[in-house]
Design a protein around this motif. Structure first.
Motif, PDB file in Angstrom:
ATOM      1  N   TYR A 244       0.845  -1.194   0.000  1.00 28.55           N
ATOM      2  CA  TYR A 244       0.000   0.000   0.000  1.00 28.55           C
ATOM      3  C   TYR A 244       0.885   1.249   0.000  1.00 28.55           C
ATOM      4  CZ  TYR A 244      -4.346  -2.506   1.091  1.00 28.55           C
ATOM      5  OH  TYR A 244      -5.454  -3.317   1.044  1.00 28.55           O
ATOM      6  N   TYR A 245       0.438   2.250  -0.751  1.00 26.95           N
ATOM      7  CA  TYR A 245       1.087   3.568  -0.753  1.00 26.95           C
ATOM      8  C   TYR A 245      -0.006   4.607  -0.473  1.00 26.95           C
ATOM      9  CZ  TYR A 245       4.849   0.955  -2.962  1.00 26.95           C
ATOM     10  OH  TYR A 245       5.840   0.036  -3.225  1.00 26.95           O
ATOM     11  N   PRO A 246      -0.466   4.670   0.772  1.00 29.76           N
ATOM     12  CA  PRO A 246      -1.676   5.439   1.082  1.00 29.76           C
ATOM     13  C   PRO A 246      -1.454   6.951   1.134  1.00 29.76           C
ATOM     14  CG  PRO A 246      -0.739   4.569   3.093  1.00 29.76           C
ATOM     15  CD  PRO A 246       0.099   4.019   1.966  1.00 29.76           C
ATOM     16  N   SER A 247      -2.487   7.673   0.729  1.00 30.03           N
ATOM     17  CA  SER A 247      -2.493   9.131   0.834  1.00 30.03           C
ATOM     18  C   SER A 247      -3.939   9.583   0.984  1.00 30.03           C
ATOM     19  CB  SER A 247      -1.863   9.781  -0.397  1.00 30.03           C
ATOM     20  OG  SER A 247      -2.607   9.473  -1.563  1.00 30.03           O
ATOM     21  N   LEU A 248      -4.117  10.814   1.386  1.00 29.83           N
ATOM     22  CA  LEU A 248      -5.476  11.337   1.516  1.00 29.83           C
ATOM     23  C   LEU A 248      -5.497  12.838   1.272  1.00 29.83           C
ATOM     24  CD1 LEU A 248      -5.775  13.074   4.390  1.00 29.83           C
ATOM     25  CD2 LEU A 248      -5.808  10.791   5.385  1.00 29.83           C
ATOM     26  N   ALA A 269       3.435   0.530   2.996  1.00 31.95           N
ATOM     27  CA  ALA A 269       3.173  -0.479   4.027  1.00 31.95           C
ATOM     28  C   ALA A 269       2.870  -1.779   3.301  1.00 31.95           C
ATOM     29  CB  ALA A 269       1.998  -0.067   4.898  1.00 31.95           C
ATOM     30  N   SER A 270       3.361  -2.878   3.849  1.00 35.31           N
ATOM     31  CA  SER A 270       3.169  -4.145   3.148  1.00 35.31           C
ATOM     32  C   SER A 270       3.075  -5.310   4.131  1.00 35.31           C
ATOM     33  CB  SER A 270       4.329  -4.395   2.177  1.00 35.31           C
ATOM     34  OG  SER A 270       5.556  -4.493   2.889  1.00 35.31           O
ATOM     35  N   LYS A 278      -3.304  -3.807   4.997  1.00 36.00           N
ATOM     36  CA  LYS A 278      -4.240  -2.679   4.991  1.00 36.00           C
ATOM     37  C   LYS A 278      -4.236  -1.963   6.337  1.00 36.00           C
ATOM     38  CE  LYS A 278      -8.871  -1.569   3.318  1.00 36.00           C
ATOM     39  NZ  LYS A 278     -10.089  -2.119   2.687  1.00 36.00           N
ATOM     40  N   ARG A 279      -4.227  -2.734   7.416  1.00 41.28           N
ATOM     41  CA  ARG A 279      -4.209  -2.119   8.746  1.00 41.28           C
ATOM     42  C   ARG A 279      -2.935  -1.298   8.941  1.00 41.28           C
ATOM     43  NH1 ARG A 279      -5.288  -6.170  11.275  1.00 41.28           N
ATOM     44  NH2 ARG A 279      -7.485  -5.793  11.780  1.00 41.28           N
ATOM     45  N   ALA A 284      -0.496   3.890   9.586  1.00 44.78           N
ATOM     46  CA  ALA A 284       0.565   4.845   9.247  1.00 44.78           C
ATOM     47  C   ALA A 284      -0.019   6.167   8.774  1.00 44.78           C
ATOM     48  CB  ALA A 284       1.472   4.252   8.171  1.00 44.78           C
ATOM     49  N   LEU A 285      -1.095   6.099   7.989  1.00 41.79           N
ATOM     50  CA  LEU A 285      -1.721   7.321   7.482  1.00 41.79           C
ATOM     51  C   LEU A 285      -2.369   8.108   8.628  1.00 41.79           C
ATOM     52  CD1 LEU A 285      -2.156   8.837   4.847  1.00 41.79           C
ATOM     53  CD2 LEU A 285      -4.286   7.557   4.523  1.00 41.79           C
TER      54      LEU A 285
END
Length: 303
Positions: A244-248, A269-270, A278-279, A284-285
């Motif tokens: 995952y490479y999360p952003s918002l 995150a992986s 996913k968690r 982290a986000l």
């Protein structure tokens, strides 16, 4: 010869008359710089509120302001004399406070009018969330290095005149903390986050807003503002697992329209297991929101 309530005077010496006068003039500038820094606590204030600004840059801020102001004033010099014991020319440079005030007052008046304009805009704003933001803008202006140094410069030059002519400025700045607190208490925010995981993002924003003094509304109806959060998970399936490479992006909208946009990202995150990956990504986000929202909001909202 130079009573302190009438003059600002400093001694200077040098190998020639001209050098002695230059030394005395420089001493006047150093006096103002020292007094302004002492009065504002400018270096400590900026170190606490802006991690990027260095002490050297801050010292330059007050020095530039003081030098630009003192250059406007008529600096006069006593008749130089030769000190045989020291083998130096000596003199006294002095500024007449009344003359200097006549020059300085209209210049500071512009800054005072700017503050009053910001204050009035916040006072009359009908959008409750925007009102809270505008009080923050007014406070940032009042606490800026330039304004604080300029105000303190005037106090050093002629405190009696400053206290009379700019009494409204003193009153306005003193009332700002209470104005900000009241405005934020009345500007509840509804958080709309369609994509989330175990409410991690919603909870992070709730904590961040409450820490800033904004109540979190339970329903959209009647809320002063809506915080609409768009999450981009940036999920990728690979042979080694789920990445995952999360952003918002969070957009705060009041009755007058969009007012503030906040962006955050949390690297990667992986994990082999999808739920674990996913968690980790959402955790982290959420941590990034907790870490950076307050700074971004107070520095840039309605900038």
């Amino acid at each position: 010869m130079y009573p302190a309530d009438t003059y600002i005077a400093q001694h200077g010496q040098g190998q020639t008359r001209e050098a002695a006068e230059a030394s005395a003039a420089a001493a006047i500038s150093r006096y103002f710089i020292s007094e302004v820094r002492s009065a504002t606590g400018i270096l400590e204030f900026e170190r606490q509120t802006n991690g990027v600004t260095t002490e050297t840059q801050l010292a330059a801020t007050s020095e530039i302001l003081v030098n630009s102001q003192t250059e406007l004033f008529a600096v006069r010099y006593a008749e130089a004399w030769f000190n045989k014991a020291e083998k130096q020319w000596e003199t006294t440079a002095y500024i007449d406070r009344a003359e200097a005030w006549a020059i300085y007052e209209p210049r500071f008046q512009k800054q005072a009018e700017a503050l009053r304009g910001l204050y009035q805009a916040a006072e009359t704003e009908g959008d409750l969330f925007k009102k809270a933001l505008l009080w923050g803008v007014t406070n940032r202006y009042a606490q800026s290095a330039d304004f604080e140094a300029a105000y303190s410069f005037g106090q050093i030059l002629n405190s009696a005149k400053m206290n009379v002519v700019f009494s409204v400025v003193r009153s306005n700045t003193a009332s700002l903390p209470q104005k900000i607190d009241n405005a934020r208490r009345n500007a509840d925010v509804y958080i709309d986050c369609p994509v989330d995981f175990e409410s991690l993002i919603v909870n992070a924003f709730s904590r961040a807003l409450i820490s800033e003094g904004f109540p979190v509304a339970k329903t959209r109806a009647g809320a002063a503002a809506v915080c609409t959060i768009t999450v981009d998970e940036g999920m990728q399936k690979r042979e080694l697992g789920i990445f995952y490479y999360p952003s918002l992006q969070a957009v705060f909208t009041g009755s007058s329209g969009a007012l503030f946009t906040y962006n955050a990202s949390a690297g990667s995150a992986s994990a082999v297991t999808p739920d674990v990956a996913k968690r980790r990504a959402y955790t982290a986000l959420a941590e990034q929101v907790q870490k950076s929202f307050s700074t971004e909001f107070n520095a840039n909202a309605e900038k």
